[in-house]
Design a protein around this motif. Structure first.
Motif, short mmCIF file in Angstrom:
data_model
loop_
_atom_site.label_atom_id
_atom_site.label_comp_id
_atom_site.label_asym_id
_atom_site.label_seq_id
_atom_site.Cartn_x
_atom_site.Cartn_y
_atom_site.Cartn_z
N PRO A 54 1.77 42.70 29.88
CA PRO A 54 2.86 43.37 29.15
C PRO A 54 3.95 43.91 30.08
O PRO A 54 4.26 45.10 30.08
N PHE A 55 4.53 43.01 30.88
CA PHE A 55 5.59 43.41 31.80
C PHE A 55 6.95 43.12 31.18
O PHE A 55 7.10 42.16 30.40
N SER A 56 7.94 43.89 31.56
CA SER A 56 9.27 43.73 30.98
C SER A 56 9.87 42.36 31.27
O SER A 56 10.57 41.80 30.42
N TRP A 57 9.60 41.82 32.45
CA TRP A 57 10.20 40.54 32.80
C TRP A 57 9.60 39.37 32.02
O TRP A 57 10.18 38.28 31.99
N LEU A 58 8.47 39.62 31.36
CA LEU A 58 7.85 38.58 30.56
C LEU A 58 8.06 38.77 29.06
O LEU A 58 7.47 38.06 28.25
N GLU A 59 8.91 39.71 28.68
CA GLU A 59 9.17 39.94 27.26
C GLU A 59 9.93 38.78 26.61
O GLU A 59 9.56 38.33 25.52
N PRO A 60 10.97 38.23 27.23
CA PRO A 60 11.68 37.09 26.61
C PRO A 60 10.80 35.84 26.59
O PRO A 60 10.05 35.59 27.54
N ASN A 61 10.90 35.06 25.54
CA ASN A 61 10.10 33.84 25.44
C ASN A 61 10.46 32.82 26.52
O ASN A 61 9.60 32.06 26.98
#
Length: 280
Positions: free
Chosen positions: A13-20
């Motif tokens: 759940p990291f911010s850089w992995l939020e976008p698909n």
């Protein structure tokens, strides 16, 4: 892909992995990085770095022929041309009397020049400039599926041909004496290199694709003692640097492929220092 998205959201759940698109990019590097590490170990050991570079830089020529032949999918044209070029280089290298770097240089410079002439003459050069730099953030599920297919083919060939390719790389004469078809083995290696390089260019960029192959393997040589550990460490370095570079590129807003190469370069310097200290 929905399962992959949910899986990443749960365990990372990291911010850089939020976008698909970042989840797609992560999946792509998880598939491609081991390929770069594995193939790169043989490229470096066999002193074929210039060969993989030639294949990468000639991608534009494949695109140019694709335009002339009316092939709508650039990847098909690139792969087809790179396979032909790889086969031609290895054939001439084995049949001719010139050194390998001379033959590769002739093919590389000629094919690159031909590609630039054809694309500029038809007014299509600007359209395909994106392949110079690449963009992993635009990779699609279809392109990821292609990478997975290439990875499966590579794994199968490695299982059956690893020892033959290793012995051929180390000593061609000894390999021949053991009944190994050296020419065929070198062709398989060349075609596999061409396939991996061209299927990855869309998101790595042809200007830096060779660095992604060479740097992990070159770094691994400083800290390993045998071929098995060399192969494993090269894969790990490639994987770690790709993930770190991808995350870093998101936060600083830089090109992902180039950032991954810079992380690879930093790891290379660390391994160089470790190897230097270890020899004292």
């Amino acid at each position: 892909m929905s399962f992959w998205y949910a899986f990443i959201d749960t365990i990372l759940p990291f911010s850089w992995l939020e976008p698909n698109f970042m989840k797609n990019a992560l999946l792509a590097v998880l598939v491609a990085a081991p390929l770069f590490g594995t193939l790169g170990s043989f490229v470096v050991s066999n002193k074929m770095s210039f060969f993989s570079d030639a294949i990468g830089h000639s991608a534009l020529t494949g695109i140019a022929f694709g335009v002339l032949l009316g092939i709508k999918e650039p990847m098909v044209a690139m792969v087809g041309f790179s396979l032909i070029l790889g086969f031609a280089i290895i054939t001439v290298k084995n049949k001719g009397k010139s050194s390998a770097d001379t033959i590769i240089g002739v093919f590389s410079s000629t094919s690159v020049a031909l590609g630039l002439v054809l694309l500029s003459a038809t007014g299509n050069f600007a359209r395909y400039q994106k392949y110079l730099i690449g963009d992993i953030l635009s990779i699609t599920p279809k392109e990821i599926a292609l990478l997975v297919a290439v990875a499966v083919v590579t794994a199968i060939l490695w299982i059956f041909l690893y020892n033959k390719m290793l012995l051929t790389n180390l000593h061609r004469t000894l390999a021949k004496s053991r009944g190994i078809p050296v020419f065929a083995t070198e062709q398989v290696f060349a075609l596999l290199t061409a396939l991996i390089v061209t299927t990855s260019i869309r998101w790595t960029g042809l200007l830096i694709i060779n660095s992604l192959l060479v740097l992990p393997a070159a770094a691994a040589r400083f800290v390993t003692r045998n071929s098995r550990s060399y192969l494993l460490v090269a894969m790990v370095i490639s994987l770690v640097s790709s993930i770190l570079g991808l995350a870093l590129s998101y936060y600083i807003g830089a090109a992902s492929g180039a950032t991954i190469v810079l992380v690879n370069g930093a790891i290379f310097l660390v391994c160089l220092g470790i190897g230097t200290v270890g020899k004292r």
